[in-house]
Design a protein around this motif. Structure first.
Motif, PDB file in Angstrom:
ATOM      1  N   ALA A 213       0.777  -1.294   0.199  1.00 44.68           N
ATOM      2  CA  ALA A 213      -0.026   0.089  -0.144  1.00 44.68           C
ATOM      3  C   ALA A 213       0.831   1.305   0.026  1.00 44.68           C
ATOM      4  O   ALA A 213       1.947   1.206   0.641  1.00 44.68           O
ATOM      5  CB  ALA A 213      -0.852  -0.032   1.247  1.00 44.68           C
ATOM      6  N   GLU A 214       0.276   2.325  -0.656  1.00 43.67           N
ATOM      7  CA  GLU A 214       0.864   3.403  -0.531  1.00 43.67           C
ATOM      8  C   GLU A 214      -0.428   4.509  -0.231  1.00 43.67           C
ATOM      9  O   GLU A 214      -1.353   4.528  -0.767  1.00 43.67           O
ATOM     10  CB  GLU A 214       1.597   3.965  -1.983  1.00 43.67           C
ATOM     11  CG  GLU A 214       2.558   3.016  -2.337  1.00 43.67           C
ATOM     12  CD  GLU A 214       2.816   3.591  -3.924  1.00 43.67           C
ATOM     13  OE1 GLU A 214       2.387   4.511  -4.606  1.00 43.67           O
ATOM     14  OE2 GLU A 214       3.776   2.751  -4.473  1.00 43.67           O
ATOM     15  N   VAL A 215      -0.052   5.187   1.158  1.00 43.72           N
ATOM     16  CA  VAL A 215      -1.212   6.047   1.754  1.00 43.72           C
ATOM     17  C   VAL A 215      -0.794   7.589   1.834  1.00 43.72           C
ATOM     18  O   VAL A 215       0.506   7.440   2.473  1.00 43.72           O
ATOM     19  CB  VAL A 215      -1.773   5.471   2.933  1.00 43.72           C
ATOM     20  CG1 VAL A 215      -2.732   6.355   3.444  1.00 43.72           C
ATOM     21  CG2 VAL A 215      -2.111   3.977   2.471  1.00 43.72           C
ATOM     22  N   ASP A 216      -1.108   8.497   1.342  1.00 45.08           N
ATOM     23  CA  ASP A 216      -0.830   9.827   1.465  1.00 45.08           C
ATOM     24  C   ASP A 216      -1.957  10.881   1.759  1.00 45.08           C
ATOM     25  O   ASP A 216      -3.003  10.459   1.565  1.00 45.08           O
ATOM     26  CB  ASP A 216      -0.194  10.195   0.037  1.00 45.08           C
ATOM     27  CG  ASP A 216       1.106   9.676  -0.312  1.00 45.08           C
ATOM     28  OD1 ASP A 216       2.107   9.681   0.747  1.00 45.08           O
ATOM     29  OD2 ASP A 216       1.188   9.090  -1.358  1.00 45.08           O
ATOM     30  N   THR A 217      -1.741  12.029   2.162  1.00 48.64           N
ATOM     31  CA  THR A 217      -2.589  13.144   2.546  1.00 48.64           C
ATOM     32  C   THR A 217      -1.992  14.059   1.855  1.00 48.64           C
ATOM     33  O   THR A 217      -0.885  14.848   1.944  1.00 48.64           O
ATOM     34  CB  THR A 217      -2.266  13.404   4.110  1.00 48.64           C
ATOM     35  OG1 THR A 217      -2.964  12.401   4.814  1.00 48.64           O
ATOM     36  CG2 THR A 217      -3.343  14.500   4.188  1.00 48.64           C
ATOM     37  N   LEU A 218      -2.740  14.750   0.710  1.00 48.75           N
ATOM     38  CA  LEU A 218      -2.100  15.566  -0.249  1.00 48.75           C
ATOM     39  C   LEU A 218      -2.662  17.024  -0.142  1.00 48.75           C
ATOM     40  O   LEU A 218      -2.002  18.037  -0.446  1.00 48.75           O
ATOM     41  CB  LEU A 218      -2.436  15.074  -1.756  1.00 48.75           C
ATOM     42  CG  LEU A 218      -1.800  13.656  -2.135  1.00 48.75           C
ATOM     43  CD1 LEU A 218      -2.167  13.415  -3.659  1.00 48.75           C
ATOM     44  CD2 LEU A 218      -0.238  13.592  -1.743  1.00 48.75           C
ATOM     45  N   ARG A 219      -3.824  17.211   0.108  1.00 45.53           N
ATOM     46  CA  ARG A 219      -4.655  18.531   0.232  1.00 45.53           C
ATOM     47  C   ARG A 219      -4.275  19.189   1.549  1.00 45.53           C
ATOM     48  O   ARG A 219      -4.275  18.449   2.530  1.00 45.53           O
ATOM     49  CB  ARG A 219      -6.101  18.187   0.146  1.00 45.53           C
ATOM     50  CG  ARG A 219      -6.587  17.627  -1.358  1.00 45.53           C
ATOM     51  CD  ARG A 219      -7.924  17.426  -1.290  1.00 45.53           C
ATOM     52  NE  ARG A 219      -8.161  16.366  -0.281  1.00 45.53           N
ATOM     53  CZ  ARG A 219      -9.601  16.144   0.091  1.00 45.53           C
ATOM     54  NH1 ARG A 219     -10.647  16.984  -0.561  1.00 45.53           N
ATOM     55  NH2 ARG A 219      -9.683  15.139   0.832  1.00 45.53           N
ATOM     56  N   GLU A 220      -4.226  20.393   1.700  1.00 47.11           N
ATOM     57  CA  GLU A 220      -4.054  21.237   2.741  1.00 47.11           C
ATOM     58  C   GLU A 220      -5.210  21.233   3.524  1.00 47.11           C
ATOM     59  O   GLU A 220      -6.470  21.147   2.965  1.00 47.11           O
ATOM     60  CB  GLU A 220      -3.730  22.839   2.410  1.00 47.11           C
ATOM     61  CG  GLU A 220      -2.498  23.083   1.744  1.00 47.11           C
ATOM     62  CD  GLU A 220      -2.136  24.582   1.586  1.00 47.11           C
ATOM     63  OE1 GLU A 220      -3.155  25.257   2.047  1.00 47.11           O
ATOM     64  OE2 GLU A 220      -1.389  24.756   1.043  1.00 47.11           O
ATOM     65  N   ALA A 347      -3.520  -4.744   7.086  1.00 49.11           N
ATOM     66  CA  ALA A 347      -2.335  -4.828   6.480  1.00 49.11           C
ATOM     67  C   ALA A 347      -1.759  -3.951   5.579  1.00 49.11           C
ATOM     68  O   ALA A 347      -0.577  -3.511   5.567  1.00 49.11           O
ATOM     69  CB  ALA A 347      -2.452  -6.276   5.508  1.00 49.11           C
ATOM     70  N   ALA A 348      -2.575  -3.091   5.113  1.00 51.40           N
ATOM     71  CA  ALA A 348      -2.308  -1.851   4.045  1.00 51.40           C
ATOM     72  C   ALA A 348      -1.837  -0.805   5.061  1.00 51.40           C
ATOM     73  O   ALA A 348      -0.905  -0.233   4.280  1.00 51.40           O
ATOM     74  CB  ALA A 348      -3.843  -1.453   3.371  1.00 51.40           C
ATOM     75  N   ARG A 349      -2.616  -0.598   6.255  1.00 48.01           N
ATOM     76  CA  ARG A 349      -1.787   0.229   7.016  1.00 48.01           C
ATOM     77  C   ARG A 349      -0.420   0.060   7.456  1.00 48.01           C
ATOM     78  O   ARG A 349       0.553   0.916   7.512  1.00 48.01           O
ATOM     79  CB  ARG A 349      -2.736   0.539   8.205  1.00 48.01           C
ATOM     80  CG  ARG A 349      -4.207   1.138   7.884  1.00 48.01           C
ATOM     81  CD  ARG A 349      -5.144   1.608   9.056  1.00 48.01           C
ATOM     82  NE  ARG A 349      -4.375   2.675   9.909  1.00 48.01           N
ATOM     83  CZ  ARG A 349      -4.685   2.817  11.152  1.00 48.01           C
ATOM     84  NH1 ARG A 349      -5.890   1.960  11.666  1.00 48.01           N
ATOM     85  NH2 ARG A 349      -4.089   3.815  12.015  1.00 48.01           N
TER      86      ARG A 349
END
Length: 363
Positions: A213-220, A347-349
């Protein structure tokens, strides 16, 4: 699965449903679908919001409005079914309380925040002899039903790769709990859209052995994840690649499915959500019918054809709930299947934190 055009008439007992929560989920995705199913009556709604309570009284004048769940529990003998559609971190405790109050229970996704919580709920329901199921309505999307039939019929041959996307362009955050809350409390896209995409993949291709998994936070202004990629390796060999994002200016295919005999590609979202948001009823004669422009493409480059879409059928979930509670029929969604989906999310986390492929125990 079925793609029947209408929910059949019902001559069994009428079951009384208490809806816990009347935000977007309760108002749009549950109340109108419950009311569309013969044999179910929306008899109560729990909301402490005065404006929402007024809306309930206008739209569902025969339903009792309770300001708190404690008021519902005190009156639980009037209802056979409770539907939990509240913030994610309240799903498990409210489902437990409803079971203990004597009702069968439908829980909106995510079923719980952990697989352990979900197992405890499932064990409790079995011990009490009550129905417990999860609202995985996307199993009745028109495009998914179409793909499910193609896979079952072998039209694609052996599928080696499944791509699935729920992508949106929402560059400005709305400030809701799903965005501003903590991931530990069930905020973010992995808990919001992940249960849909994972459930569809597991239904098509079986249990998952490992996850990347790839998990991101992109927005302000957003605290929880708003951009997620999952790669699932199914025990039978298929690889599923799942995308979910809120900062996607150009969306990819909804489905791209590659097999050794051909491929299937479709674009755009199932139309049932848009029609519910527009206030339409699932009793409409053309409910779930997809226009030809939305049909998917089957075959090999240079030799493809449009495949008529199966008919979308969200009311079939609640018809299944009615039959499970009233007549002892099989559940429309087995909680054990959804527990595996929560194992995949956990598992993804771990994978996103460590940058590694995570194997699922016992797979």
């Amino acid at each position: 699965m079925s793609n029947a055009s209408q929910v059949p008439e019902h001559d069994g007992p009428e079951l009384h449903v208490a809806l816990i929560g009347y935000g977007k989920g309760g108002e749009v995705f549950h109340a109108p679908v419950i009311e569309a199913v013969p044999g179910l009556r929306l008899s109560a709604v729990v909301t402490g919001n005065p404006e929402r309570a007024r809306t309930v009284r206008e739209r569902h004048p025969d339903a009792t409005v309770y300001p708190t769940v404690a008021d519902l529990w005190a009156d639980a003998g009037r209802y056979e079914i409770a539907v939990v559609t509240t913030p994610n971190d309240t799903h498990a405790p409210l489902a437990r309380a409803a079971l203990e109050a004597g009702m069968s229970v439908v829980v909106d996704k995510p079923f719980a925040l952990t697989a352990g919580q979900a197992r405890e709920l499932t064990d409790l329901a079995e011990k009490l002899g009550r129905v417990l199921t999860v609202y995985q309505n996307r199993r009745w999307d028109a495009d998914f039903l179409t793909l499910w039939h193609l896979v079952e019929e072998g039209a694609l041959g052996r599928v080696h790769r499944f791509e699935s996307r729920f992508e949106r362009w929402r560059p400005q955050a709305k400030g809701t709990w799903r965005e501003s809350g903590a991931v530990e409390g069930g905020a973010g896209l992995l808990y919001d859209l992940g249960p849909h995409l994972i459930d569809q993949a597991v239904n098509l291709f079986g249990p998952v052995a490992s996850v990347y998994a790839e998990v991101d936070t992109l927005r302000e202004g957003v605290q929880a994840d708003d951009d997620v990629f999952l790669s699932l390796h199914h025990a039978r060999g298929t690889r599923s690649q799942l995308w979910m994002g809120a900062l996607t200016a150009q969306a990819g295919p909804r489905f791209r499915v590659l097999g050794d005999a051909g491929a299937f590609t479709s674009h755009g979202m199932d139309g049932q959500e848009a029609r519910l948001l527009a206030g339409e009823s699932p009793t409409a004669a053309d409910w779930g019918v997809s226009p030809e422009s939305a049909w998917g493409l089957l075959g090999v480059d240079g030799a493809t054809r449009r495949v008529p879409s199966a008919r979308g059928a969200y009311p079939e979930f609640y018809a299944g709930v009615r039959d499970a509670v009233g007549e002892g029929e099989p559940l429309p969604v087995d909680p054990h299947e959804v527990i595996h989906g929560l194992e995949i999310i956990e598992a993804a986390r771990r994978s996103a934190r460590t940058g590694t492929v995570v194997a699922l125990p016992g797979r």
